[in-house]
Design an enzyme around this catalytic site. Structure first.
Site, PDB file in Angstrom:
ATOM      1  N   LYS A 168       0.857  -0.984   0.064  1.00  0.00           N
ATOM      2  CA  LYS A 168       0.147  -0.096   0.077  1.00  0.00           C
ATOM      3  C   LYS A 168       0.801   1.273   0.003  1.00  0.00           C
ATOM      4  CE  LYS A 168      -2.181  -1.040   3.920  1.00  0.00           C
ATOM      5  NZ  LYS A 168      -1.587  -2.147   4.369  1.00  0.00           N
ATOM      6  N   ARG A 201      11.641  -0.650  10.523  1.00  0.00           N
ATOM      7  CA  ARG A 201      10.843  -0.567  11.328  1.00  0.00           C
ATOM      8  C   ARG A 201      10.668  -1.284  12.678  1.00  0.00           C
ATOM      9  NH1 ARG A 201       5.237   0.637   7.950  1.00  0.00           N
ATOM     10  NH2 ARG A 201       4.469  -0.698   9.790  1.00  0.00           N
ATOM     11  N   ARG A 246      -9.502   0.620   8.548  1.00  0.00           N
ATOM     12  CA  ARG A 246      -8.885  -0.621   8.556  1.00  0.00           C
ATOM     13  C   ARG A 246     -10.046  -1.266   9.632  1.00  0.00           C
ATOM     14  NH1 ARG A 246      -2.856   0.630   8.661  1.00  0.00           N
ATOM     15  NH2 ARG A 246      -1.937  -1.470   8.728  1.00  0.00           N
ATOM     16  N   ARG A 253      12.065  -5.336   4.753  1.00  0.00           N
ATOM     17  CA  ARG A 253      11.584  -4.084   4.495  1.00  0.00           C
ATOM     18  C   ARG A 253      12.718  -2.993   5.112  1.00  0.00           C
ATOM     19  NH1 ARG A 253       5.832  -1.781   4.894  1.00  0.00           N
ATOM     20  NH2 ARG A 253       5.980  -2.574   7.167  1.00  0.00           N
ATOM     21  N   ARG A 298       0.085  -8.100  13.790  1.00  0.00           N
ATOM     22  CA  ARG A 298      -0.794  -7.360  12.965  1.00  0.00           C
ATOM     23  C   ARG A 298      -1.361  -8.235  11.532  1.00  0.00           C
ATOM     24  NH1 ARG A 298       4.824  -5.248  10.974  1.00  0.00           N
ATOM     25  NH2 ARG A 298       3.726  -3.956   9.493  1.00  0.00           N
TER      26      ARG A 298
HETATM   27  P1  ADP Z   1       1.419  -1.691   7.895  1.00  0.00           P
HETATM   28  O1  ADP Z   1       0.398  -1.819   6.534  1.00  0.00           O
HETATM   29  O2  ADP Z   1       2.680  -2.399   7.122  1.00  0.00           O
HETATM   30  O3  ADP Z   1       0.973  -2.367   9.087  1.00  0.00           O
HETATM   31  P2  ADP Z   1       1.273   0.760   8.369  1.00  0.00           P
HETATM   32  O4  ADP Z   1       2.369   1.736   8.598  1.00  0.00           O
HETATM   33  O5  ADP Z   1       0.046   1.234   7.430  1.00  0.00           O
HETATM   34  O6  ADP Z   1       1.790  -0.589   8.196  1.00  0.00           O
HETATM   35  O7  ADP Z   1       0.559   0.761  10.206  1.00  0.00           O
HETATM   36  C1  ADP Z   1       1.236   0.500  11.048  1.00  0.00           C
HETATM   37  C2  ADP Z   1       0.776   0.445  12.460  1.00  0.00           C
HETATM   38  O8  ADP Z   1       0.054   1.670  12.804  1.00  0.00           O
HETATM   39  C3  ADP Z   1      -0.495  -0.527  12.512  1.00  0.00           C
HETATM   40  O9  ADP Z   1       0.137  -1.800  12.867  1.00  0.00           O
HETATM   41  C4  ADP Z   1      -1.439   0.036  13.548  1.00  0.00           C
HETATM   42  O10 ADP Z   1      -1.079  -0.183  14.777  1.00  0.00           O
HETATM   43  C5  ADP Z   1      -1.449   1.585  13.298  1.00  0.00           C
HETATM   44  N1  ADP Z   1      -2.366   1.853  12.272  1.00  0.00           N
HETATM   45  C6  ADP Z   1      -2.202   2.453  11.076  1.00  0.00           C
HETATM   46  N2  ADP Z   1      -3.534   2.705  10.667  1.00  0.00           N
HETATM   47  C7  ADP Z   1      -4.354   2.423  11.475  1.00  0.00           C
HETATM   48  C8  ADP Z   1      -5.930   2.319  11.403  1.00  0.00           C
HETATM   49  N3  ADP Z   1      -6.685   3.084  10.287  1.00  0.00           N
HETATM   50  N4  ADP Z   1      -6.482   1.922  12.386  1.00  0.00           N
HETATM   51  C9  ADP Z   1      -5.981   1.466  13.518  1.00  0.00           C
HETATM   52  N5  ADP Z   1      -4.443   1.313  13.760  1.00  0.00           N
HETATM   53  C10 ADP Z   1      -3.533   1.937  12.523  1.00  0.00           C
END
Ligand code: ADP
Ligand code: ZN
Length: 212
Positions: free
Chosen positions: A13, A156, A88, A127, A167
């Site tokens: 994404k 990260r 999400r 990554r 996750r």
């Molecule tokens: P990835 O898709 O690889 O898990 P992201 O950078 O999109 O990485 O998200 C990292 C973390 O940030 C998630 O594991 C969650 O803890 C938090 N997060 C991001 N976006 C949301 C969301 N829309 N709702 C709840 N938590 C979120």
């Protein structure tokens, strides 16, 4: 135009969002990037609320919605947004629909990344991200600094096996139901299949453009 990118952690994404944003002149809004910025700022009022990110758990809907609403109020986002990592949960999707309809806008397109677990793990465990421009790379590319801006490449904190497992679990339970939500809605819905670790970001971008 308002585009939602849907898919599990590591599905691309972020990478595709950055490319698409440039291509169509849209703003890329990554809630993950926003939360990581808050995690680096102890004085931020939401600092205690985003600690769960470190365990791979979702931040609570009310906090996420607040952060997104705040961003959407900025002028730069009026021309259109690529949402990366938001919504999400179904509650977040409903909140987004409300936020957009009150601005006479809607989610125009949903791009769903359907990626095999083998590919996801390869990407997450390999990554490397640029700490300044947020560019995303893979350790097999062999860069020792960011090829775009010369910034430092880091792993990260949440890209470790234990947190990745959590996750995936969160994705399966809370985010996957969004597929049904959007399939039965009136946004254009396209699905991108990725089942080969050797596919490059360019290959996948081409797949997306062909479908759009
Ligand atoms: P990835 O898709 O690889 O898990 P992201 O950078 O999109 O990485 O998200 C990292 C973390 O940030 C998630 O594991 C969650 O803890 C938090 N997060 C991001 N976006 C949301 C969301 N829309 N709702 C709840 N938590 C979120
Ligand atoms: Zn960089």
């Amino acid at each position: 135009m308002y585009i939602v990118l849907l898919g599990p952690p590591g599905s691309g994404k972020g990478t595709q969002g950055q490319i698409l944003a440039k291509r169509f002149g849209l703003n890329h809004l990554s809630t993950g990037d926003l939360f990581r910025a808050i995690l680096g700022d102890e004085d931020h009022p939401l600092y205690p609320k985003v600690q769960v990110v470190k365990e791979g758990k979702l931040v609570s809907d009310d906090v996420v919605n607040l952060v997104v609403e705040d961003a959407l109020n900025k002028e730069e986002y009026e021309s259109g947004v690529i949402f990366d990592g938001y919504p999400r949960t179904v509650a977040q999707a409903e909140a987004l629909d409300d936020m957009l309809s009150s601005r006479d806008r809607k989610v125009d397109m949903v791009i769903d990344f359907d990626v095999t677990e083998e590919v996801l793990l390869d990407r997450l465990l390999g990554r490397r991200v640029c700490s300044s421009c947020k560019g995303v790379f893979h350790k097999k590319q062999g860069y020792d600094k960011c090829p775009k801006c010369g910034g430092k490449l880091i792993t990260r904190d949440d890209d470790n096996e234990e947190t990745i497992k959590e996750r995936f679990e969160e994705y399966k339970n809370k985010t996957a139901p969004l597929q049904q939500y959007y399939k039965s809605g009136d946004s254009k819905y396209i699905c991108i299949m990725v089942d080969d670790v050797d596919k490059t970001p360019d290959d996948i971008q081409k797949q997306i453009i062909d479908k759009i």
